[in-house]
Design a protein around this motif. Structure first.
Motif, PDB file in Angstrom:
ATOM      1  N   HIS A  32     -13.137  -9.031  -5.752  1.00 52.87           N
ATOM      2  CA  HIS A  32     -12.052  -8.515  -4.926  1.00 52.87           C
ATOM      3  C   HIS A  32     -10.785  -8.247  -5.749  1.00 52.87           C
ATOM      4  N   SER A  33     -10.951  -7.759  -6.962  1.00 53.89           N
ATOM      5  CA  SER A  33      -9.782  -7.435  -7.774  1.00 53.89           C
ATOM      6  C   SER A  33      -9.070  -6.188  -7.262  1.00 53.89           C
ATOM      7  N   LYS A  34      -9.816  -5.343  -6.531  1.00 56.53           N
ATOM      8  CA  LYS A  34      -9.234  -4.159  -5.894  1.00 56.53           C
ATOM      9  C   LYS A  34      -9.604  -4.209  -4.408  1.00 56.53           C
ATOM     10  N   PRO A  35      -8.939  -5.077  -3.654  1.00 52.96           N
ATOM     11  CA  PRO A  35      -9.371  -5.357  -2.286  1.00 52.96           C
ATOM     12  C   PRO A  35      -9.304  -4.132  -1.386  1.00 52.96           C
ATOM     13  N   ASP A  36     -10.406  -3.866  -0.700  1.00 56.26           N
ATOM     14  CA  ASP A  36     -10.470  -2.801   0.304  1.00 56.26           C
ATOM     15  C   ASP A  36     -10.131  -1.426  -0.278  1.00 56.26           C
ATOM     16  N   GLY A  37     -10.409  -1.253  -1.558  1.00 54.68           N
ATOM     17  CA  GLY A  37     -10.152   0.032  -2.193  1.00 54.68           C
ATOM     18  C   GLY A  37      -8.733   0.239  -2.668  1.00 54.68           C
ATOM     19  N   MET A  38      -7.898  -0.786  -2.569  1.00 59.27           N
ATOM     20  CA  MET A  38      -6.543  -0.679  -3.107  1.00 59.27           C
ATOM     21  C   MET A  38      -6.591  -0.711  -4.635  1.00 59.27           C
ATOM     22  N   PRO A  39      -5.558  -0.214  -5.307  1.00 58.69           N
ATOM     23  CA  PRO A  39      -5.603  -0.147  -6.772  1.00 58.69           C
ATOM     24  C   PRO A  39      -5.708  -1.503  -7.458  1.00 58.69           C
ATOM     25  N   ALA A  40      -5.107  -2.529  -6.847  1.00 59.95           N
ATOM     26  CA  ALA A  40      -5.107  -3.847  -7.479  1.00 59.95           C
ATOM     27  C   ALA A  40      -4.575  -4.870  -6.492  1.00 59.95           C
ATOM     28  N   LEU A  41      -4.784  -6.140  -6.808  1.00 62.04           N
ATOM     29  CA  LEU A  41      -4.093  -7.199  -6.078  1.00 62.04           C
ATOM     30  C   LEU A  41      -2.609  -7.115  -6.408  1.00 62.04           C
ATOM     31  N   PRO A  42      -1.743  -7.238  -5.434  1.00 61.07           N
ATOM     32  CA  PRO A  42      -0.308  -7.161  -5.742  1.00 61.07           C
ATOM     33  C   PRO A  42       0.196  -8.454  -6.377  1.00 61.07           C
ATOM     34  N   ASP A  43       1.247  -8.321  -7.166  1.00 66.53           N
ATOM     35  CA  ASP A  43       1.934  -9.502  -7.680  1.00 66.53           C
ATOM     36  C   ASP A  43       2.657 -10.193  -6.528  1.00 66.53           C
ATOM     37  N   TRP A  44       2.716 -11.515  -6.601  1.00 64.23           N
ATOM     38  CA  TRP A  44       3.469 -12.258  -5.580  1.00 64.23           C
ATOM     39  C   TRP A  44       3.870 -13.610  -6.136  1.00 64.23           C
ATOM     40  N   SER A  45       5.062 -14.032  -5.773  1.00 65.67           N
ATOM     41  CA  SER A  45       5.526 -15.395  -6.030  1.00 65.67           C
ATOM     42  C   SER A  45       6.580 -15.715  -4.978  1.00 65.67           C
ATOM     43  N   GLY A  82       7.894  -6.521  10.992  1.00 67.34           N
ATOM     44  CA  GLY A  82       6.904  -6.882   9.984  1.00 67.34           C
ATOM     45  C   GLY A  82       7.081  -6.004   8.763  1.00 67.34           C
ATOM     46  N   SER A  83       6.971  -6.595   7.568  1.00 68.92           N
ATOM     47  CA  SER A  83       7.198  -5.848   6.323  1.00 68.92           C
ATOM     48  C   SER A  83       5.909  -5.468   5.606  1.00 68.92           C
ATOM     49  N   ASP A  84       4.861  -6.296   5.731  1.00 66.50           N
ATOM     50  CA  ASP A  84       3.605  -6.149   4.994  1.00 66.50           C
ATOM     51  C   ASP A  84       3.783  -6.323   3.491  1.00 66.50           C
ATOM     52  N   PHE A  85       4.851  -6.991   3.069  1.00 65.91           N
ATOM     53  CA  PHE A  85       5.033  -7.355   1.667  1.00 65.91           C
ATOM     54  C   PHE A  85       3.998  -8.420   1.310  1.00 65.91           C
ATOM     55  N   PRO A  86       3.422  -8.432   0.095  1.00 67.17           N
ATOM     56  CA  PRO A  86       3.664  -7.548  -1.046  1.00 67.17           C
ATOM     57  C   PRO A  86       2.669  -6.395  -1.157  1.00 67.17           C
ATOM     58  N   TYR A  89      19.800  -9.602  11.406  1.00 68.07           N
ATOM     59  CA  TYR A  89      18.838 -10.236  10.503  1.00 68.07           C
ATOM     60  C   TYR A  89      17.444 -10.165  11.112  1.00 68.07           C
ATOM     61  N   LYS A  90      16.451 -10.397  10.261  1.00 64.48           N
ATOM     62  CA  LYS A  90      15.067 -10.192  10.690  1.00 64.48           C
ATOM     63  C   LYS A  90      14.225 -11.447  10.490  1.00 64.48           C
ATOM     64  N   ILE A  91      13.266 -11.627  11.395  1.00 65.15           N
ATOM     65  CA  ILE A  91      12.169 -12.573  11.223  1.00 65.15           C
ATOM     66  C   ILE A  91      10.926 -11.732  10.978  1.00 65.15           C
ATOM     67  N   ASP A  92      10.307 -11.941   9.836  1.00 65.37           N
ATOM     68  CA  ASP A  92       9.172 -11.114   9.402  1.00 65.37           C
ATOM     69  C   ASP A  92       7.867 -11.829   9.762  1.00 65.37           C
ATOM     70  N   VAL A  93       7.173 -11.338  10.786  1.00 65.34           N
ATOM     71  CA  VAL A  93       5.932 -11.994  11.224  1.00 65.34           C
ATOM     72  C   VAL A  93       4.703 -11.442  10.517  1.00 65.34           C
ATOM     73  N   HIS A  94       4.873 -10.418   9.703  1.00 69.34           N
ATOM     74  CA  HIS A  94       3.732  -9.807   9.003  1.00 69.34           C
ATOM     75  C   HIS A  94       4.069  -9.692   7.526  1.00 69.34           C
ATOM     76  N   SER A  95       3.922 -10.803   6.817  1.00 73.61           N
ATOM     77  CA  SER A  95       4.105 -10.798   5.368  1.00 73.61           C
ATOM     78  C   SER A  95       3.045 -11.700   4.761  1.00 73.61           C
ATOM     79  N   HIS A  96       2.705 -11.441   3.522  1.00 79.46           N
ATOM     80  CA  HIS A  96       1.551 -12.091   2.919  1.00 79.46           C
ATOM     81  C   HIS A  96       1.937 -12.882   1.668  1.00 79.46           C
ATOM     82  N   TYR A  97       1.058 -13.791   1.312  1.00 77.88           N
ATOM     83  CA  TYR A  97       1.228 -14.563   0.088  1.00 77.88           C
ATOM     84  C   TYR A  97      -0.097 -14.611  -0.653  1.00 77.88           C
TER      85      TYR A  97
END
Length: 344
Positions: free
Chosen positions: A29-42, A295-299, A7-15
């Protein structure tokens, strides 16, 4: 495949709480740092991914652009920061076995950061997340000495996340009225997380060492993301240069960096560490497996990408490490780090 591994402990994930998403969209910042969009998250989406990939706990943090969204607008920064940290504290309280969190700090406002450090500690945060720079003020600048001194007193854990580079990065230049601007030559061609984030991580590693911050604050524990970004092949360059060429920086003997990498600094596996990047960090810098965590870097990395990268990681670690070492990298190292007591 993933279920066969520890099993994993994810130290790099975002909300991204709803109020934070709204604030980002309302402030450019609707397209942060040149990314296509803010990701969905819940929380439910996050837990679904965790259950599928055998991630026992995720340590949440706000990614770039952070919580100080508009240069000079400290009132907005204070509100967004408090909203995010309060949301994370509530989520941890409701599901402490699944979520931990790093509290956001509204760099570059030092007073607000110090206030937030104290309040978030009372609310039970597991550490603090910093961007590599706050509107052109980089970690290691003297401006931030009061923050690092307070974190050192608390023996705090910090997670450093890259953001878009800014120039001028000199406090002296900004004091003369030069306004910080984005320093990303390929902006508009490639998203900044593809290349620029790694370079900004390297800048901060060099600045933290050569400013004397690492040596002055030996009790601050640091997680560097993405296996340290672009700094590993540059380490001997800036340490050697700092000792050979006199200037307004601390000379950094190689033994000082090695001590920090064995006592003070950890790394996460988010991104594309296999096959080459992990070898550069371990063989080139001499970092031990006991300093490496999952670390996953989700989402910002979507679920199919997280699953694909985990598959590559599972195969990569099998070819490089013992079963005991893999257990440490997937969860043991993080559990030891997160269980360390801090001064409240």
């Amino acid at each position: 495949m993933a279920s066969e591994m520890p099993y994993k402990i994810d130290v790099h994930s975002h909300y991204l709480p709803p109020a934070y998403q709204e604030a980002c969209r309302a402030n450019g910042h609707s397209k942060p740092d040149g990314m296509p969009a803010l990701p969905d998250w819940s929380p439910s989406q996050h837990l679904e991914l965790m259950d599928k990939l055998n991630i026992r706990k995720s340590v949440l943090s706000i990614s770039s652009p952070g919580t100080h969204l508009v240069a000079g607008n400290d009132e907005l920064a204070a509100k967004v920061t408090r909203d995010c940290n309060s949301y994370a504290a509530d989520l941890k309280q409701k599901t402490p076995d699944r979520f931990a969190y790093f509290a956001s700090l509204p760099l570059p406002n030092v007073e607000l950061c110090l206030k937030e450090i104290a309040q978030s500690a009372e609310e039970g945060c597991d550490g603090y997340v910093f961007l590599t720079n706050g509107h052109g003020h980089y970690l290691g600048d003297k401006l931030f000495d009061p923050i690092f001194d307070e974190l050192n007193r608390r023996k705090a854990l910090i997670f450093i996340h890259p953001t878009t580079p800014m120039c001028p990065c000199s406090p002296e230049a900004q004091a003369q009225g030069q306004q910080p601007t984005k320093a990303a030559p390929f902006a508009g061609k490639y998203p900044n997380p593809m290349l620029e984030f790694f370079f900004d991580t390297a800048r901060v590693v060099a600045n933290l060492f050569m400013s004397g911050t690492i040596k002055r604050c030996p009790d601050v524990r640091i997680i560097l993301p993405h296996m340290g970004g672009a700094f590993p092949p540059l380490l001997s360059r800036f340490t050697g240069f700092s000792t050979l060429v006199p200037g307004p920086w601390d000379a950094i003997p190689e033994e000082d960096t090695q001590e920090a990498f064995t006592k003070q600094i950890w790394f996460d596996l988010a991104g594309f560490p296999f096959p080459g990047q992990i070898k550069g960090l371990m063989d080139g810098v001499g970092v031990d497996h006991s300093r490496i965590m999952y670390g996953s870097d989700f989402p910002f990395t979507k679920p199919p990408g997280v699953e694909m990268l985990l598959g590559k990681m599972d195969e990569g670690v099998k070819g490089m490490f013992t079963e005991e070492e893999i257990v440490g990298m997937y969860h043991g190292n993080a559990e030891k780090l997160l269980s360390m007591e801090t001064v409240q």
